[in-house]
Design an enzyme around this catalytic site. Sequence first.
Site, PDB file in Angstrom:
ATOM      1  N   ASP A   8       0.850  -1.189   0.000  1.00  0.00           N
ATOM      2  CA  ASP A   8       0.000   0.000   0.000  1.00  0.00           C
ATOM      3  C   ASP A   8       0.886   1.240   0.000  1.00  0.00           C
ATOM      4  OD1 ASP A   8      -2.283   1.791   0.698  1.00  0.00           O
ATOM      5  OD2 ASP A   8      -3.305  -0.080   1.123  1.00  0.00           O
ATOM      6  N   HIS A  26      -3.811   6.142   3.130  1.00  0.00           N
ATOM      7  CA  HIS A  26      -4.484   4.916   2.686  1.00  0.00           C
ATOM      8  C   HIS A  26      -3.902   3.660   3.347  1.00  0.00           C
ATOM      9  CE1 HIS A  26      -5.641   1.874  -0.438  1.00  0.00           C
ATOM     10  NE2 HIS A  26      -6.724   2.618  -0.517  1.00  0.00           N
ATOM     11  N   SER A  71     -11.132  -0.765  -1.293  1.00  0.00           N
ATOM     12  CA  SER A  71      -9.882  -0.669  -0.535  1.00  0.00           C
ATOM     13  C   SER A  71     -10.108  -0.920   0.945  1.00  0.00           C
ATOM     14  CB  SER A  71      -9.299   0.745  -0.662  1.00  0.00           C
ATOM     15  OG  SER A  71      -8.522   0.858  -1.813  1.00  0.00           O
TER      16      SER A  71
END
Length: 765
Positions: free
Chosen positions: A147, A214, A547
């Site tokens: 990620d 994220h 996600s």
Amino acid sequence: MSQVYMIVFLTLFLSLFYTTIGENNLHNNQEQTQAYIVSIRNDLKPLYFSNVEEWYKSILSRTNSNPNDALLHVYKTVFHGFSARLRSDQANSLRSQVEVIHIFRDVIYQLHTTRTPHFLDLNTYNSPLGLLKDSDLGSNVVVGVLDTGIWPENPSFNDAGMDPVPSNFKGVCDGGENFPPSLCNKKIVGVRYFAGMMSKTENKSLSARDDFGHGTHTASTIAGRTLNQNVSFFGYAKGEATGMAPKARLAIYKVCWSFGCSSSDVLAGIDKAVEDGVDVISLSLGGPLERFTDDTIALGAFGAFQKGVFVSASAGNSGPIPGTLSNVAPWITAVGASTIDRTFRADVILDNEEVLSGSSLYTGGPLPKNKTFPLVHFTSNYSMEYCYPGSLGGVDVKGKIVICSSPALSSRVGRGVEVQLAGGVGVIVALNDPTVDVNDTVKSDPYLIPGVTIPFFETRRLLHYIKNKQVKQATIVFRGTRYGEKPAPMVASFSSRGPNTLSKYVLKPDVIAPGVDILAGWPKNLSPSGLDIDHRRSDYNIMSGTSMSCPHVSGLAALLKSAHMDWTPTMIRSALMTTAYTGYHHEMNKTKTTRQNGHQLSYWVSGAGHVNPEKANDPGLVFDLSEDDYVQFLCASNYNSTEIQIIVKKPVKCDDETKVKEWDLNYPALIVPTNSKGKEIEIVRTVKNVESGSSTYTAKVAHPKGLSVSVSPLELSFKAINETRKFSVKVSAFKGFKHDEDAMSSITWTDGNNRNVTIPLIVVV
Ligand SMILES: *[C@@H]1O[C@H](CO)[C@@H](O)[C@H](O)[C@H]1NC(C)=O
Ligand SMILES: *[C@@H]1O[C@H](CO)[C@@H](O)[C@H](O)[C@H]1NC(C)=O
Ligand SMILES: *[C@@H]1O[C@H](CO)[C@@H](O)[C@H](O)[C@H]1NC(C)=O
Ligand SMILES: *[C@@H]1O[C@H](CO)[C@@H](O)[C@H](O)[C@H]1NC(C)=O
Ligand SMILES: *[C@@H]1O[C@H](CO)[C@@H](O)[C@H](O)[C@H]1NC(C)=O
Ligand SMILES: *[C@@H]1O[C@H](CO)[C@@H](O)[C@H](O)[C@H]1NC(C)=O
Ligand SMILES: *[C@@H]1O[C@H](CO)[C@@H](O)[C@H](O)[C@H]1NC(C)=O
Ligand SMILES: *[C@@H]1O[C@H](CO)[C@@H](O)[C@H](O)[C@H]1NC(C)=O
Ligand SMILES: *[C@@H]1O[C@H](CO)[C@@H](O)[C@H](O)[C@H]1NC(C)=O
């Protein structure tokens, strides 16, 4: 594919744009270079090279390039070969080398919780029962997260009271700038970053530190510690926060930067993660569909499967349009996104007392009570209608609430900022995209001024009111966090839909999991909206996307692996799929869960259904798959032996005699072709008993509307663990079967002892 296939896996704020990377001039006035991934036959390595890297460099040097400059990554574990930055003539000359099986271009992949454990019935994190107890909260499992890196100081990653790191894990703490090894601990057990394409395209520090948020969000969803505090996003979603597997270890592989995630870096991350010894890999990213030989996630995931590593990946955020999935390879578990029973409701109250319901994560004070404000909507001008940056500069909206139209997936907080700059008191972001589910709000937005997002259905009412009233006045009231909202779960509009356009007979997504308005960890130095003007800071943020659903399944896989160390990745996926439910929470109601523009539930939307972890811990029977099963599947799917060799890294031969069909893969879902002549198709599946003691399962077929389905035998008896049994399913369509619709049915094996093993049955034309 001619259409621009933009995949925004993360629907909130990451402003990652599509860029063609590698088009940088290395030498003035010379032809531009690009990154290529090269598959090599390692069996041809001459003995006098002590390692493959030296040999690869010698192959590269035959192309007139400087191997030390050109080489990006060497792949050793999940893939055999390397990536390099080359001109097209160099790539062509490489293609003709005998050792090279395949060469393809790098592409850019895009990135795609307090309430969810309760919603998943994983209740007592303090005195664990069931799966949490059986797995010791995931303590002996390492999850590799590919990620945007991690913010290690987040409270979710403290390691107080954790046992030593499992000794088979071989990773290192190589976080680069501003990430000393002392920041790794018994929770964050390994850190690496892969910046093959980054260094030439941006001027960011080379560090595994999360500059985007994220990666911190997904990692804490997987394995954040249980925090018994009032964790919240400015008061929203307040409560105890915990990841799915609170004692599982995190190994961080940063492969995504501001331009996205380059496929050669992603392959390097998977390669290292498997070499380091992770048990699970979580990938909340993806790109357009490619044949598996050109798709580094599919290639890497196959190598991971060969080493017993479970790979889950996000299904994509391109719904509700059918056939929009990413990550469809049968050895990947693809996860769609659904809602939970928590909402952040805000109402628009019109001065005729009509109430329009929307949602909001607005963090400031309320609008004055007993007062309404003039409503304005600038429809004469497109950029003003959508409140694009700068569009409201010339108008006076002081004291007014501005309506801004919005497509489903755009960033919305910025529209409020535009209204604020023009002097407005509030913003109503009105979804106006009729292609999405009309009643779906989809996600909540952290507005900086009083703001609310309303679904398309309410937009229509609002526009009707605006059109028909002389004086238009309204206010916005914020209702805060509400629990027990129904119906839930529902598949999010944005969640990518099947059918699987690459492997038509493999059901994707595999399952759905929570992915709308998920609270999880966030870097303390970033704004929650991603806007510079936003000065709010929080250890937590609320985000939506596949996600967010993928890491839920990665964490559950960690728990299942920890509770059943001898299960293969395929057995874990089978357990998740055969125990998933397709009705509302706790209700088997096939007709409603996955509303899709008024269509009935479809397995194309929900996969096998919503994950049900306690049931998955005790699945009864599983559908397992071997490497050879996949080779046969690839042969049946028109991959020739050379192409299969790229994937499995050894010579294979497709046996024309066995006549295996694509639908014969031992998957826990049956997708069967039929023809108008009502010809019968027979499919055989093999199940393996994973319970001790004897048991007998009987088969039941649900909703065989328009179909003749016969299962043989109707009863399967087992005396011991690991025994396998075969059953056959014969399917044909009755005359009059509507061939413009795919028929959905299911088969359930039930043991009379609370175990149901359910597989979808879909008949396609
Ligand atoms: C890169 O950043 C450094 C410091 O952050 C700065 O000194 C340098 O000028 C930047 N280079 C470019 C090409 O922007
Ligand atoms: C937690 O929140 C509750 C309710 O908002 C409040 O009464 C309590 O004081 C808070 N506790 C802490 C430790 O902040
Ligand atoms: C404001 O509203 C409340 C009820 O919501 C009402 O009791 C009160 O009289 C109102 N005040 C004014 C000034 O209108
Ligand atoms: C829309 O309005 C803005 C601001 O008033 C103006 O700058 C722009 O030129 C207008 N665009 C069109 C297409 O009329
Ligand atoms: C949307 O919601 C409204 C109000 O609850 C309801 O009347 C309508 O039938 C719904 N539409 C769909 C397509 O579900
Ligand atoms: C299931 O859905 C049908 C059709 O919408 C409805 O009539 C029925 O009441 C529902 N059953 C349950 C248990 O919710
Ligand atoms: C296998 O397929 C690839 C790609 O279509 C092709 O280039 C290659 O020549 C084929 N190899 C064989 C042995 O048929
Ligand atoms: C069942 O099979 C697994 C391997 O899949 C093995 O580790 C285990 O020991 C077997 N159990 C028994 C009781 O044979
Ligand atoms: C198992 O499935 C059967 C038939 O589909 C159903 O009647 C039963 O309630 C299910 N049992 C459980 C425990 O889910």
